[in-house]
Motif scaffolding. Sequence first.
Motif, PDB file in Angstrom:
ATOM      1  N   PRO A  17      -6.992   2.868   9.370  1.00  0.00           N
ATOM      2  CA  PRO A  17      -7.193   2.861  10.832  1.00  0.00           C
ATOM      3  C   PRO A  17      -8.090   4.017  11.265  1.00  0.00           C
ATOM      4  CG  PRO A  17      -5.009   3.697  10.306  1.00  0.00           C
ATOM      5  CD  PRO A  17      -5.688   3.420   8.993  1.00  0.00           C
ATOM      6  N   LEU A  25       1.675  -6.815   6.771  1.00  0.00           N
ATOM      7  CA  LEU A  25       1.367  -5.481   6.266  1.00  0.00           C
ATOM      8  C   LEU A  25       2.574  -4.992   5.464  1.00  0.00           C
ATOM      9  CD1 LEU A  25      -0.345  -2.832   6.300  1.00  0.00           C
ATOM     10  CD2 LEU A  25       0.795  -2.259   8.446  1.00  0.00           C
ATOM     11  N   SER A  67      -7.590  -5.264   3.817  1.00  0.00           N
ATOM     12  CA  SER A  67      -6.200  -5.159   3.342  1.00  0.00           C
ATOM     13  C   SER A  67      -5.799  -3.733   3.057  1.00  0.00           C
ATOM     14  CB  SER A  67      -6.028  -5.946   2.032  1.00  0.00           C
ATOM     15  OG  SER A  67      -6.608  -7.213   2.130  1.00  0.00           O
ATOM     16  N   ALA A  68      -6.659  -2.762   3.380  1.00  0.00           N
ATOM     17  CA  ALA A  68      -6.446  -1.394   2.888  1.00  0.00           C
ATOM     18  C   ALA A  68      -5.780  -0.472   3.905  1.00  0.00           C
ATOM     19  CB  ALA A  68      -7.764  -0.794   2.427  1.00  0.00           C
ATOM     20  N   PHE A  69      -5.528  -0.953   5.106  1.00  0.00           N
ATOM     21  CA  PHE A  69      -4.884  -0.153   6.162  1.00  0.00           C
ATOM     22  C   PHE A  69      -5.602   1.194   6.321  1.00  0.00           C
ATOM     23  CE2 PHE A  69      -0.997   2.168   7.915  1.00  0.00           C
ATOM     24  CZ  PHE A  69      -1.077   1.556   9.147  1.00  0.00           C
ATOM     25  N   LEU A 120       0.846  -1.194   0.000  1.00  0.00           N
ATOM     26  CA  LEU A 120       0.000   0.000   0.000  1.00  0.00           C
ATOM     27  C   LEU A 120       0.879   1.240   0.000  1.00  0.00           C
ATOM     28  CD1 LEU A 120      -2.388  -1.227   2.823  1.00  0.00           C
ATOM     29  CD2 LEU A 120      -3.005  -1.015   0.408  1.00  0.00           C
ATOM     30  N   GLU A 121       0.557   2.174  -0.870  1.00  0.00           N
ATOM     31  CA  GLU A 121       1.379   3.385  -0.961  1.00  0.00           C
ATOM     32  C   GLU A 121       0.952   4.403   0.091  1.00  0.00           C
ATOM     33  OE1 GLU A 121       1.469   5.272  -4.796  1.00  0.00           O
ATOM     34  OE2 GLU A 121       3.093   6.618  -4.237  1.00  0.00           O
ATOM     35  N   ILE A 122       1.928   4.957   0.790  1.00  0.00           N
ATOM     36  CA  ILE A 122       1.684   6.055   1.738  1.00  0.00           C
ATOM     37  C   ILE A 122       2.698   7.160   1.425  1.00  0.00           C
ATOM     38  CG2 ILE A 122       0.862   4.410   3.466  1.00  0.00           C
ATOM     39  CD1 ILE A 122       3.416   5.014   5.085  1.00  0.00           C
ATOM     40  N   LYS A 123       2.565   8.269   2.109  1.00  0.00           N
ATOM     41  CA  LYS A 123       3.528   9.355   1.849  1.00  0.00           C
ATOM     42  C   LYS A 123       3.896  10.046   3.159  1.00  0.00           C
ATOM     43  CE  LYS A 123       2.699  13.546   0.129  1.00  0.00           C
ATOM     44  NZ  LYS A 123       3.627  14.370   0.935  1.00  0.00           N
ATOM     45  N   PRO A 124       4.965   9.592   3.788  1.00  0.00           N
ATOM     46  CA  PRO A 124       5.484  10.333   4.942  1.00  0.00           C
ATOM     47  C   PRO A 124       6.223  11.563   4.414  1.00  0.00           C
ATOM     48  CG  PRO A 124       6.398   8.099   4.822  1.00  0.00           C
ATOM     49  CD  PRO A 124       5.781   8.425   3.493  1.00  0.00           C
ATOM     50  N   THR A 125       6.828  12.313   5.284  1.00  0.00           N
ATOM     51  CA  THR A 125       7.572  13.483   4.841  1.00  0.00           C
ATOM     52  C   THR A 125       8.981  13.087   4.395  1.00  0.00           C
ATOM     53  OG1 THR A 125       8.036  13.817   7.186  1.00  0.00           O
ATOM     54  CG2 THR A 125       6.321  15.167   6.208  1.00  0.00           C
ATOM     55  N   GLU A 169      -0.255   2.100  15.033  1.00  0.00           N
ATOM     56  CA  GLU A 169      -1.513   1.555  14.513  1.00  0.00           C
ATOM     57  C   GLU A 169      -1.644   0.055  14.716  1.00  0.00           C
ATOM     58  OE1 GLU A 169      -3.628   3.710  13.777  1.00  0.00           O
ATOM     59  OE2 GLU A 169      -2.170   5.354  13.739  1.00  0.00           O
ATOM     60  N   ILE A 195       5.018   4.858  12.223  1.00  0.00           N
ATOM     61  CA  ILE A 195       3.601   4.872  11.842  1.00  0.00           C
ATOM     62  C   ILE A 195       2.948   3.546  12.221  1.00  0.00           C
ATOM     63  CG2 ILE A 195       2.045   4.866   9.842  1.00  0.00           C
ATOM     64  CD1 ILE A 195       4.142   6.813   8.523  1.00  0.00           C
ATOM     65  N   LEU A 205       3.906  -1.641   3.287  1.00  0.00           N
ATOM     66  CA  LEU A 205       3.704  -0.233   2.921  1.00  0.00           C
ATOM     67  C   LEU A 205       4.894   0.244   2.100  1.00  0.00           C
ATOM     68  CD1 LEU A 205       2.576   1.164   6.407  1.00  0.00           C
ATOM     69  CD2 LEU A 205       1.096   0.482   4.517  1.00  0.00           C
ATOM     70  N   ALA A 264       2.094  12.138   7.744  1.00  0.00           N
ATOM     71  CA  ALA A 264       2.178  11.068   6.745  1.00  0.00           C
ATOM     72  C   ALA A 264       0.779  10.778   6.223  1.00  0.00           C
ATOM     73  CB  ALA A 264       2.775   9.812   7.367  1.00  0.00           C
ATOM     74  N   TYR A 265       0.624  10.780   4.907  1.00  0.00           N
ATOM     75  CA  TYR A 265      -0.636  10.352   4.309  1.00  0.00           C
ATOM     76  C   TYR A 265      -0.700   8.835   4.332  1.00  0.00           C
ATOM     77  CZ  TYR A 265      -1.655  15.027   2.685  1.00  0.00           C
ATOM     78  OH  TYR A 265      -1.950  16.362   2.637  1.00  0.00           O
ATOM     79  N   LEU A 266      -1.774   8.292   4.849  1.00  0.00           N
ATOM     80  CA  LEU A 266      -1.991   6.852   4.800  1.00  0.00           C
ATOM     81  C   LEU A 266      -2.655   6.524   3.454  1.00  0.00           C
ATOM     82  CD1 LEU A 266      -3.027   6.055   8.468  1.00  0.00           C
ATOM     83  CD2 LEU A 266      -0.765   6.310   7.442  1.00  0.00           C
ATOM     84  N   PRO A 267      -2.832   5.222   3.139  1.00  0.00           N
ATOM     85  CA  PRO A 267      -3.274   4.867   1.780  1.00  0.00           C
ATOM     86  C   PRO A 267      -4.540   5.598   1.313  1.00  0.00           C
ATOM     87  CG  PRO A 267      -2.545   2.907   2.925  1.00  0.00           C
ATOM     88  CD  PRO A 267      -2.485   4.020   3.931  1.00  0.00           C
ATOM     89  N   MET A 318     -10.523  -3.174  -3.969  1.00  0.00           N
ATOM     90  CA  MET A 318      -9.679  -3.291  -2.780  1.00  0.00           C
ATOM     91  C   MET A 318     -10.522  -3.753  -1.587  1.00  0.00           C
ATOM     92  SD  MET A 318      -6.806  -2.817  -1.006  1.00  0.00           S
ATOM     93  CE  MET A 318      -5.641  -1.897  -1.997  1.00  0.00           C
ATOM     94  N   ARG A 376      -1.594  10.628   9.490  1.00  0.00           N
ATOM     95  CA  ARG A 376      -1.039  10.500  10.833  1.00  0.00           C
ATOM     96  C   ARG A 376       0.075  11.524  10.998  1.00  0.00           C
ATOM     97  NH1 ARG A 376      -5.155   8.522  11.626  1.00  0.00           N
ATOM     98  NH2 ARG A 376      -5.612   6.519  12.587  1.00  0.00           N
ATOM     99  N   LEU A 404      -3.786   9.261   0.647  1.00  0.00           N
ATOM    100  CA  LEU A 404      -2.922   9.454  -0.509  1.00  0.00           C
ATOM    101  C   LEU A 404      -3.684   9.280  -1.821  1.00  0.00           C
ATOM    102  CD1 LEU A 404      -0.069  10.119  -1.424  1.00  0.00           C
ATOM    103  CD2 LEU A 404       0.465   7.681  -1.384  1.00  0.00           C
TER     104      LEU A 404
END
Lengths: 620, 620
Positions: free
Chosen positions: B9, A130, B5-7, A67-72, A121, A117, A132, B41-44, B1, B33, B47
């Motif tokens: 929270p 999981l 499985s999509a995280f 799963l794609e996320i985007k931290p800083t 959670e 992160i 990411l 951070a953007y979660l899935p 999806m 988060r 994002l």
Amino acid sequence: MNYSSAFIPTLREVPSDAVIASHRLMFRAGLLRKLANGLFAYLPLGLRSFRKVEQIIREEMNAVGALEIKPTVVIPGELWKESGRWDAMGESLLRVKNRLDNDFVVSPTAEEAFTAIVRDELSSYRQLPLSLYQINTKFRDEIRPRYGVMRGREFIMKDAYSWHADEKSLDETYQAMGRAYRRIFKRCGLSVIPVKADSGAMGGSGSEEFMVESEIGDNTLILCKKCDYAANVEKAGCAPDFTPRTIEEAKAAAERTEGSHTPPFEKIETPNVKTIDELCAFLKMESTQFIKTLIYRAVNVELDLSSAPGCAKLERKKPAPDAPAVYPEVFFAAAIRGDLDVNEVKLAAALKASEVSLAADTDVVRLTNAPVGFAGPVGLTALPLIIDHTVTAMNDAVTGALAKDLHYQHTAYGRDFEGWLTVDVRTVKAGDRCSLCGGELYTKMGNELGHIFKLGYKYTRSMNVSYLDENGKSQTPTMGCYGIGLDRTLASVIEEHHDEAGVIWPASVAPYHVIIVPIKYDGEVKDSADKLTAELTQLGIEVLLDDRNERPGVKFNDADLTGIPWRVVIGDKGLSQSTPQVEIKYRREKENRNIELEKAAAELAKNIREEIAALNKPIG
Amino acid sequence: MNYSSAFIPTLREVPSDAVIASHRLMFRAGLLRKLANGLFAYLPLGLRSFRKVEQIIREEMNAVGALEIKPTVVIPGELWKESGRWDAMGESLLRVKNRLDNDFVVSPTAEEAFTAIVRDELSSYRQLPLSLYQINTKFRDEIRPRYGVMRGREFIMKDAYSWHADEKSLDETYQAMGRAYRRIFKRCGLSVIPVKADSGAMGGSGSEEFMVESEIGDNTLILCKKCDYAANVEKAGCAPDFTPRTIEEAKAAAERTEGSHTPPFEKIETPNVKTIDELCAFLKMESTQFIKTLIYRAVNVELDLSSAPGCAKLERKKPAPDAPAVYPEVFFAAAIRGDLDVNEVKLAAALKASEVSLAADTDVVRLTNAPVGFAGPVGLTALPLIIDHTVTAMNDAVTGALAKDLHYQHTAYGRDFEGWLTVDVRTVKAGDRCSLCGGELYTKMGNELGHIFKLGYKYTRSMNVSYLDENGKSQTPTMGCYGIGLDRTLASVIEEHHDEAGVIWPASVAPYHVIIVPIKYDGEVKDSADKLTAELTQLGIEVLLDDRNERPGVKFNDADLTGIPWRVVIGDKGLSQSTPQVEIKYRREKENRNIELEKAAAELAKNIREEIAALNKPIG
């Protein structure tokens, strides 16, 4: 897209610091410009290809359930202090203080951020496994950035991390990532060499690097001519070219009375002879008949040395409260057959040391009681002796005699000396034999594009990640990490696909699929070029239309340089045929051919789709 | 999806520091988060919406011919020194030194980097106009980051820059960008208020901000109830509620002998009366009958003051070699009608000062020879007097008398005093009248999402950019810049589209279009849910399938909280009808309705496509 509006500043001259093809061509084809040493800007054409590589990686990551996320990009230093890497990382880590005097790092990787992160959670085993990932900016403060984006300071990395309840689950994700990596590189048109860290033990590997051959590669790879064995020379093994023996077997052979046996060892004078080559010449013997003995200094040795020679007084220390106890500095002797070299990475692994290097001359003199060049295993008591397996097969060998200008001949392993530890520390080289199939090994220089790695508990323990298992008991998850450098991948595509005239893009990552070159963008030629552009666009084909008022030669040169897979030339002559014709040419081939204008769009679209489909085809 | 499985929270509780809806909901709906103060951070799920906003912006930028490039995030400090911003920017600029002691900045914007690239490539007028953009990481070291991503430290900005041969070309691109911005925000489902910096002069505006209404907005906006006038209060004007006069007209009116005239001014005792309110009460008069006089300190004043009262001895200095000469510190008096406030931004603009603020009490006492509260225009000679237009209409006013507990009454502009400069420095407020249509003005708090701006020659001159014009003569191009904050845009969508239960995504930026909620994901219900998912996916609709083993109430709450536009509930009861039924519900409406399972996919796809088409519809 019209060429005149596309900002493609091609260059005839080559940047003076560009020594490799991708660096030269990324500048010449107008893909890239330099902002400062190791900092580059992608121009529109380069970014189009870059985004295609990015999208291929994203699709394959999503396909394995990551799963794609985007931290800083800027990460709190506190997290790096938790993991211990704030202190452990050297100066390549770019550290920043903000106006409030808080510590930050500009991310070189993101184990800490992702783990932080997930730590917040993760509660139940039901959330595991999981995976990411991010595709984001990274920074490494290289001392000597070079080769364009192949070794830049700022770059984009896809970094994925996974968390698991057990080793089996980690291995499943690790294997799936390995398959995804193979697909990614294949789709980009790249021939990669997957290099397992421990190729001998099937399925048990915890690390695999994806290498491309490169004249300026950081890594020496050992490959087999017959099978797909590939290893970094730092870890490569080979089939033994000797018969290994236990110490009892060796001793018995040296001491047996009937048949051949080894004479008692004796001193021989070897004035001014120090190297193996000099010794071979002086004694008129082969280097395989000598035992080479080298003195090493090892740092932070985790191995238990309480029973090792010369180590009785050494004390262990903990470099950090949570770290295992280590001996800060230990000296070792390593003996190997005279034609071979000791591999320091293998030696460090055997000693569980963080670093191993040749001892300073003064230490050699102190520990061997002799000048440098006369170390030998017989009578050596001041330090532990590490024996390479090759030595166990040597029954009648010449060695240094721990005294100036003196060697021993007729020494025998088991009878005259034994080692404290017997391991494989041999540096494999071209011509050695494959341990899997016996084929001949050869070497290549390689650059790492990707790396998958079983991290284990390093971060989850130091950063206190836990979850409740089926029984409500708190457990620590195990972890994997999986990186790909996008800039380096793109540059490697060019390294593999170019000729004298320019880039030759695989269709999957080409900035455009077709370049249309009207001989003169005017009148009927212009109308036909516009119409063909519209037809192709309608079919989903990306077209660059060279609308510039330039000579055909200039346009052809730029078409070759920018490497667009298909070139269409439209001129009055072709259009004036009874059925109007245009010329099409595949960049990878020399020949062009004429085709009816009416059929050109369908034919080009078919060819491009077939090429991309072939690249995307699943690996068997 | 699959949901499991999509995280995602989701949270029941609200983060304690989240005071605005978007901040609360981005955390509660599992979109975001926190890594540290101001770093998120953007979660899935978050994002996915973020990428849709990004793609809308990219499409609209490409549509106006802007070309995407990608410079680095870490930019050489040298470029910032060239432009002068290394020194000019305050502490919000994150400066970094690397291991070689080179200076870098973590980009807050990229005028320098883009200008440096264009400088090296620009040679001919034929290359102009040129528009380039990036969508990339930015950093501003906010002292007090808050409201989640609405005011974070690291964020993603789309920043475009354009270069032009002349003002007309710049204006064309500027107008095109303005139209693109309107489309971008409309497509995201946002109601924005475009605020021109200088709304009065049509077509001559060099700056336009795109605001959204926000309770925590940084900006006070002045809007008209009748027309589309909108301005930042810092620059807003209004229709005059007085008759402005020249000094001759005013003087003549005060001195005329027939009809009404103004009696000679005279002192009145006003013991312990300092504020306008106290004065109104004491004298039983309206505040409109007073002249309010305030003393200001201005910094770096560019205006020529050689003829101004009290300024004879002031000297100009150059803060930097290339900068215009300025007076480092000047004090001014400003007089305005008693019911109004002086707008310091307008005052600074009139004085060409970099900063204007109320003078310290000690300075007021020194310059007026009286305690604070008794400044007035009559007899004031120590400093230049700035007169607001409102004062020119006042014929019989009360003012401070430059002495403790004393005022003057019957003062008249033109007869008893005149100003050194007469300008509009009035702060417009709710209830004032629109200068365009006379409608009633009202105020809103607003947050800036985007800004388009005619930069002019600031960077092209300081960084020596040039090209050859048609006549082969070297020229400097003029420049525009155009920014949008992506994080803030996304958060603003949630601010505008939510209710008590959660987010209500517009379909264009929803992370998924449809959430399918099986009452129990098992047996026939599971089969139907899987089949509908497949059908929708086939139609290009993005589906989140809630496969969790949770109570329906939990699933319904999460569906509302995450704000997916369409919810489909599948249960045994509906499926057992003669024609199997499912329940569909539009998140924005209260009612749900039953629909045949067989028709559900087509109906949902139609609704979603229609909503997106309506959002994408060109603006008239």
